[in-house]
Design an enzyme around this catalytic site. Structure first.
Site, PDB file in Angstrom:
ATOM      1  CG  LEU A   1      -1.950  -1.191   1.201  1.00 48.85           C
ATOM      2  CD1 LEU A   1      -2.847  -1.137   2.425  1.00 48.85           C
ATOM      3  CD2 LEU A   1      -2.767  -1.230  -0.079  1.00 48.85           C
TER       4      LEU A   1
ATOM      5  CG  HIS B   1       0.938   6.648  -1.979  1.00 46.14           C
ATOM      6  ND1 HIS B   1       0.679   6.515  -0.645  1.00 46.14           N
ATOM      7  CD2 HIS B   1      -0.251   6.869  -2.587  1.00 46.14           C
ATOM      8  CE1 HIS B   1      -0.625   6.657  -0.443  1.00 46.14           C
ATOM      9  NE2 HIS B   1      -1.211   6.869  -1.603  1.00 46.14           N
TER      10      HIS B   1
ATOM     11  CG  MET C   1       6.318   2.885   4.666  1.00 46.64           C
ATOM     12  SD  MET C   1       6.554   1.964   6.211  1.00 46.64           S
ATOM     13  CE  MET C   1       7.002   0.362   5.594  1.00 46.64           C
ATOM     14  CD  GLU C   2       9.187   5.609   0.343  1.00 45.51           C
ATOM     15  OE1 GLU C   2       8.325   5.376  -0.525  1.00 45.51           O
ATOM     16  OE2 GLU C   2       8.874   6.010   1.484  1.00 45.51           O
TER      17      GLU C   2
ATOM     18  CG  ASP D   1      24.233 -12.086   0.075  1.00 48.80           C
ATOM     19  OD1 ASP D   1      24.076 -13.323   0.154  1.00 48.80           O
ATOM     20  OD2 ASP D   1      24.632 -11.511  -0.954  1.00 48.80           O
TER      21      ASP D   1
END
Length: 157
Positions: A76, A78, A112-113, A127
Site C-alpha cells: 500500500l 505510494h 517506509m523508504e 549476505d
C-alpha cells in the site's frame, strides 16, 4: 461510523490512501538499524579482507536502490519521487550501525523508504558476511526522525 484506520475502507477492506488532492511538500525521514556480528567479521571489514569484496559499498548501494523501489515491495506504499537517499555505515567492535535518510518533495512521506533502505542495506551486509559468521543478526530497525507533511516534524526521544 468513519473508519479509524486510513488503509481500510468503510467495509474494512485494504485500500491505498488517496493523496491526489494533497500538495507536494518537502519531506524527509531517517531510520537506523544494527547488524551484530563476530569479531572475525569486524576484522575482515577493517582489514578489507571480506571474501565477497567491499561489504560496505555493496550495502550502501543496495540501501539506496531499495529506497527507490519501496512501492514495489510494500503493497500500500505510494510510488513517490525519491529525490535524495543516503546510507551511512559505521563499523563498531560488535557490528555495523546502519542509518538511512531519504528525502522527497511529494504528497506523502518517506518513512517506509527509509525503513526499506536500512533493512536492505542490513540484508546485503548479512549476505556478504554470512560465510564468516552464520550467527550474524539484524536488530533495532526503527524510525529516528521525520520532517514535513501534515503531521510535521518528529524526533525519537
Amino acid at each position: 461510523m468513519e473508519q479509524p484506520f486510513t488503509h481500510l475502507d468503510d467495509a474494512g477492506q485494504a485500500r491505498m490512501v488517496d493523496v491526489t488532492l494533497k500538495l507536494p511538500t518537502v519531506r524527509s525521514a531517517t531510520a537506523t538499524g544494527f547488524v551484530r556480528c563476530s569479531p572475525e567479521v569486524i576484522a575482515a571489514l577493517r582489514g578489507g579482507s571480506a571474501p565477497k569484496g567491499d561489504v560496505l559499498a555493496v550495502a550502501r548501494i543496495a540501501g539506496i536502490q531499495a529506497a527507490k523501489r519501496t512501492a514495489e515491495l510494500i503493497p500500500l506504499a505510494h510510488v513517490i519521487g525519491v529525490h535524495g537517499a543516503s546510507v551511512d555505515l559505521a563499523v563498531r567492535d560488535d557490528g555495523i550501525d546502519v542509518s538511512a535518510t531519504v528525502r522527497t518533495a511529494d504528497r506523502t512521506g518517506v518513512e517506509m523508504e527509509a525503513f526499506t533502505a536500512v533493512s536492505v542495506a542490513a540484508l546485503a551486509i548479512v549476505d556478504m558476511v554470512k560465510g564468516i559468521d552464520k550467527a550474524v543478526t539484524i536488530t533495532d530497525i526503527r524510525l529516528v526522525a521525520k520532517s514535513g507533511g501534515k503531521s510535521g516534524d518528529w524526533l525519537r526521544a
